[in-house]
Every structure is written in structure tokens, then in C-alpha cells.
Design an enzyme around this catalytic site. Structure first.
Site, PDB file in Angstrom:
ATOM      1  N   ASP A 152       0.904  -1.187   0.106  1.00 25.71           N
ATOM      2  CA  ASP A 152      -0.003  -0.028   0.028  1.00 25.71           C
ATOM      3  C   ASP A 152       0.854   1.275  -0.024  1.00 25.71           C
ATOM      4  O   ASP A 152       1.862   1.089   0.539  1.00 25.71           O
ATOM      5  CB  ASP A 152      -0.902   0.002   1.219  1.00 25.71           C
ATOM      6  CG  ASP A 152      -1.911  -0.971   1.192  1.00 25.71           C
ATOM      7  OD1 ASP A 152      -2.283  -1.550   0.047  1.00 25.71           O
ATOM      8  OD2 ASP A 152      -2.704  -1.282   2.294  1.00 25.71           O
ATOM      9  N   LYS A 153       0.401   2.422  -0.527  1.00 22.35           N
ATOM     10  CA  LYS A 153       1.166   3.741  -0.650  1.00 22.35           C
ATOM     11  C   LYS A 153       1.718   3.964   0.710  1.00 22.35           C
ATOM     12  O   LYS A 153       2.898   4.373   0.843  1.00 22.35           O
ATOM     13  CB  LYS A 153       0.087   4.940  -1.069  1.00 22.35           C
ATOM     14  CG  LYS A 153       0.720   6.050  -1.091  1.00 22.35           C
ATOM     15  CD  LYS A 153      -0.317   7.072  -1.787  1.00 22.35           C
ATOM     16  CE  LYS A 153       0.392   8.611  -1.716  1.00 22.35           C
ATOM     17  NZ  LYS A 153      -0.440   9.513  -2.402  1.00 22.35           N
TER      18      LYS A 153
END
Length: 558
Positions: A152-153
Site C-alpha cells: 500500500d502507498k
């Protein structure tokens, strides 16, 4: 966007064993050793780069017949302006050779370009440091060259990356076949009831909020996580948890930990209530979880060329470590006790004069007994108007007399008032969490067992000779000997009280001498606070390598 031009490179004649096989499956099998993925084959077919008996076939599901003459072209690639560009990024490299990389993805960086995520992404940084990964050189996908798994970012940590299409196929197969070993570190709200456990709960797209994932009873995909609590902060506020994932579902750890009631700190998506409460904290912790606290800590994969394991671990980034340190770096909660008239209030006043945060249980009780106090309301409700003045305040002399005469009345009053005093004290310590130490004078702290209930970290007792305590100090307070004796009877004897203290302060001398004792208490508390933080910092610095070693042992035992 990628523009392709036709360039036939492979030809084949279908045999008897190929009869009835799908066109895409046929070419995927034939070209696997050439480093061409099934996804790439599918794209070529849909782009009209495959022929059967010299006729273009753009459907991968086309069924073959024995004797069909097959051809497919790579379509040589050239990137247009929409393809990801090289961007300087200085990625930390944990492993590198001509086949693969292991790098550290910083938090806040998206893995690859996507709608709404223009970058720069990890792919942009990869293309800068390793230009040979570009699609026109490596033959890999133009938008996601080398990507075989994602983070995930806002998740930091280890990622494996392929440098060639052949390596990408093998690494992707490793992840898809669940032959990798992935362990993450998470900081979660609270402390799981069980120190370790396995979460097997299917995960799928949320039924009404399509940007979220959720545990689904029906329609979810198999998802398995194994967690272990490594450390829990003071008061059970938050815990450091190691999570191994056996499947790679989107947001799996975030969803699973929220599912068992312990969402990640900083995760506004899967822990909105907890995150909002955290943001409202009155101390510095409120600003120490700007992202979901998740870090890809440990990764072991099979090398795509040598077949040997490539194993790396990575210490969490500074924001992660700073939050852990902040969790333990809370004020030392000091309780002050002593016999009635021993000089506790005078000592507290001296600490206040030094600018230190101080709490007085007697002052809280005075407020509770006032006309608008909660204590006065509860006593009025319990005893009618028997101990209530016309203005609504507690009639203290009448109540004290009743408490002397009846043990039942005294217990009722204490059962009502003590929880309110305790709550006020807990809130006081919360407000002053960022101070090195905070001081609370609580006459019945030991008798109430509050030190055993984790209300304070240390207890300081004021020792005063009986002659002084029942003489000049009693007279200054305006108490008669009988009243002093009653107060004494409700408390532990002085020798027992002082024996239970961590530090004993001497009040045999003058007020100046007592001021010196107040400074000694301040210096001692500051020293304990500093030593506690130093010990935690040393433990934390040694934790990561030790944890990686434990994971190595567990992996080897499988």
C-alpha cells in the site's frame, strides 16, 4: 500507453496433444521459458499479433486443431508520453544482481502508476536507477516493469523486484504459489487478548463501499494471517505486532487486525473511530501516527536464476520507531502518601512552586462535595437530605460524624467518592503525559490498592515523627486530637505505609529541609524517567535483529 508494431518472432505447428487447447494457454506454455508472461501473450493476441493458418485470431479462447500453423509476434515496444518516466529517488537497495532487486519502498510512495496516483511511484524511481528495466529493453510491461507484488502507498518496507521478464515470471509464480515468507510489523490499538493467533477470514470488496475491503461470510477470497504480540505499551494503549501473511489479499493485515478488534494506528479507513479518538488526544502522541503503522519487515524468496533463497529484513523507518518510543515515553506517575498531618500537602505545594504538575485528592473531594459537585448529588441521592446543606453542598461535619459512628456509611461514601477521585487522577496523568513526571497526593492510595491497579509508577511516602505530626502540624490544620485519631484509624500504620513506598522523604526538620526533600523527589523521579526511556531505547535497538533471527529459525523449521 504503449504503441506496438507487428514483428513475428515465433512459429509452431500444433500437434495431437494440442488439440482443443486454448490459443492463449498454448502460447503461454511455449513462451514461458522465453520470459514471456501469459498476460503479455494475452495482450499480443488481443492486439492482433497472433495468427492461425495465416489468419489473425484475436481471441485467446480460440481452440486449436492438430496441424494448425501458429505464429505470434512480440510487436516491438516504444513508449509514449503516458508511460512512466525515470525520476531520481535514491532507493535503498538490500540485494541486487542482473536478475532481481530487493529494495526499501518508503511510506507515501505508490508502487506503480494508477488512476489518481500520478507519482512519482516506485516504478519511476526504479527506472531511474535501473534504466535496463524499461519495457523497450527488458520486454516487461510498460506501466509496471518488474513489479511482482505490491505494498500500500502508506506502507513502508521490503519489496522484491524483477529486472527481466524471465525473472518476473518466476518471481510472480513464487508469490502466486505462496512459496514466499513475508512478515510485517504493525502497531495496533490496544492489546490482543491472545498473545498470538491465526486469523482465517475471507476478504473481499466491501459490499457498499467499493474502495474498501472487508471480511465477508460469502464471496470473499481465502485469507490467512498469523500474528504475534511483540510488545505492549504502558496502560495497554497500543501494541507492536508481527504478522505473517500466507495469502496476499488487498489490505489483508489492515482488515484482519481490525476484524479482531485491534485496527492499526493511523488507519482511518479500517479504524475510523479509534483513529478519531487518537487524533483528539491531549498529548504529543496525537501527531505521531500520520499513516497506517505498517512495515514490511522480512521477506524470503527463491532467486529466479540460482534457486537459492534471498532473505532480507529491514528495520522500520523513523516515524514507526518514533511512535514506539513515544508510547513508552510518558510521565512517571508519582503517588504521594503519608499519615494525616505528616506534611504531604506542604510537600505538594513546594512541587507546585517548582512548576511541576500536581494533583490533590483532597482538593478534588472538596469540589465533589460543593453545591454543584457530583459527589454531593450522589450523597443526596443515597442518603436523602440527611447530609446536604441548603445550597446543595455536603454537610461535612454531619457526614464525618456519621462515618465515625457507622462503618456502613463510611463504606458507602468511599464506594461513591473514590471512583470519582480515581477517574480525576487518571485524567490528570493523561493531560500531563508529556511531562517527565507528574505528582498526585492521594492519602488512601495504598489502602485503596490503587498502586496495585497500575494507577501510579512509584510511591513516595512522607515520614514525620508522631510528636510533630500530632502537635504543631495538627494545630496548624485546626484538628483536635480525637479527629486526628479517627483519620489515623482509617489508614495503615506508618511503618507499614512507608515500607510499601519506593522512596521515603524525611519531614523531621524545617520547611527548608522539606523543600530539599521535594527537590530530591523531583530529581529521583526525573532519573527514573530517564533511565526507563534509555532502557527501552536500548531494547528497541536490539529488537530488530533478534526478531529477524527468530523468524529465520521458524522458517527453517517449516
Amino acid at each position: 500507453m504503449v504503441e506496438k508494431k507487428k514483428e513475428i518472432l515465433w512459429k509452431w505447428t500444433a500437434g495431437e496433444s494440442d488439440r482443443g487447447m486454448r490459443l492463449d494457454k498454448f502460447w503461454a506454455g511455449r513462451l514461458a521459458d522465453e520470459g514471456v508472461s501469459r498476460g503479455r501473450v494475452k495482450t499480443w493476441i488481443e492486439d492482433g499479433l497472433a495468427t492461425v493458418n495465416d489468419a489473425v485470431v484475436d481471441k485467446g479462447k480460440f481452440k486449436l486443431s492438430e496441424g494448425d500453423v501458429l505464429a505470434i509476434g512480440s510487436g516491438g515496444t516504444s513508449l509514449d508520453e503516458d508511460a512512466p518516466q525515470a525520476v531520481p529517488g535514491g532507493l535503498e537497495v538490500l540485494f541486487e544482481d542482473e536478475h532481481m532487486l530487493v529494495v526499501n519502498k518508503p511510506a507515501g510512495v505508490t508502487t506503480h502508476p494508477a488512476p489518481g496516483e500520478p507519482g512519482p511511484t516506485l516504478v519511476n524511481f526504479l527506472l531511474h536507477q535501473w534504466p535496463d528495466m524499461a519495457a523497450d529493453v527488458s520486454g516487461m510491461d510498460g506501466q509496471r516493469p518488474g513489479i511482482v507484488h505490491r505494498l500500500d502507498k502508506d506502507t513502508s518496507g521490503i519489496m522484491a523486484v524483477a529486472r527481466t521478464e524471465a525473472a518476473r515470471l518466476k518471481l510472480a509464480s513464487e508469490f502466486a504459489g505462496r512459496r514466499t515468507h513475508k512478515v510485517y510489523l504493525a502497531i495496533v490499538h490496544g492489546c490482543p487478548e491472545r498473545g498470538e493467533g491465526i486469523i482465517e477470514a475471507p476478504v473481499g470488496r466491501h459490499q457498499t463501499q467499493k474502495t474498501r475491503m472487508a471480511v465477508l461470510e460469502k464471496g470473499g477470497r481465502e485469507a490467512k494471517s498469523e500474528y504475534r504480540v511483540i510488545w505492549t505499551g504502558p496502560r495497554g494503549l497500543a501494541s507492536l505486532v508481527a504478522v505473517r501473511i500466507f495469502t496476499g489479499r488487498t489490505h489483508q493485515i489492515r482488515v484482519h487486525m481490525a476484524h479482531i478488534g485491534h485496527p492499526l494506528l493511523g488507519d482511518a479507513v479500517y479504524g475510523p473511530r479509534e483513529n478519531a479518538e487518537w487524533a483528539r488526544r491531549p498529548d504529543s502522541l496525537a501527531g505521531l501516527a500520520p499513516r497506517q503503522m505498517l512495515h514490511a519487515f522480512y521477506l524470503s524468496v527463491t532467486h529466479p536464476d540460482t534457486g537459492e533463497p534471498v532473505t532480507r529484513w529491514l528495520e522500520p523507518p523513523e516515524d514507526f520507531r518514533r511512535l514506539l518510543a513515544g508510547l513508552t515515553r510518558e510521565c512517571l506517575r508519582v503517588g504521594i502518601v503519608g499519615m494525616p498531618g505528616s506534611g504531604k500537602s506542604a510537600l505538594l505545594g513546594m512541587l507546585r512552586d517548582m512548576g511541576l504538575p500536581c494533583f490533590s485528592a483532597d482538593e478534588v473531594v472538596a469540589g465533589l462535595y460543593g453545591p454543584d459537585g457530583d459527589g454531593a448529588a450522589m450523597i443526596r441521592q443515597r442518603f436523602g437530605g440527611r447530609f446536604t446543606r441548603e445550597d446543595g453542598a455536603v454537610d461535612k461535619p454531619a457526614l464525618f460524624a456519621a462515618m465515625q459512628e457507622s462503618g456502613g456509611v463510611r463504606r458507602d461514601v468511599m464506594d461513591m467518592v473514590h471512583p470519582m477521585v480515581r477517574h480525576a487522577c487518571e485524567e490528570f496523568f493523561k493531560v500531563h503525559r508529556d511531562e517527565p513526571a507528574a505528582y498526585a497526593e492521594i492519602p488512601l492510595l495504598l489502602e485503596g490498592g490503587w498502586q496495585e491497579g497500575d494507577l501510579v509508577d512509584m510511591v513516595a511516602g512522607v515520614a514525620c515523627p508522631d510528636a510533630k505530626r500530632t502537635g504543631e502540624l495538627r494545630e496548624k490544620r485546626g484538628l483536635d486530637r480525637e479527629t486526628m485519631a479517627v483519620f489515623d484509624s482509617w489508614q495503615w500504620p506508618e511503618d507499614r505505609k512507608l515500607a510499601a513506598c519506593d522512596l521515603v522523604l524525611d519531614n523531621t526538620g524545617t520547611l527548608d529541609d522539606l523543600a530539599g526533600e521535594a527537590r530530591r523527589l523531583r530529581d529521583h523521579a526525573t532519573g527514573v524517567y530517564t533511565a526507563r526511556n534509555q532502557a527501552f531505547s536500548e531494547w528497541l535497538a536490539d529488537l530488530w535483529s533478534g526478531l529477524a533471527g527468530e523468524i529465520d529459525v521458524r522458517r527453517a523449521a517449516e
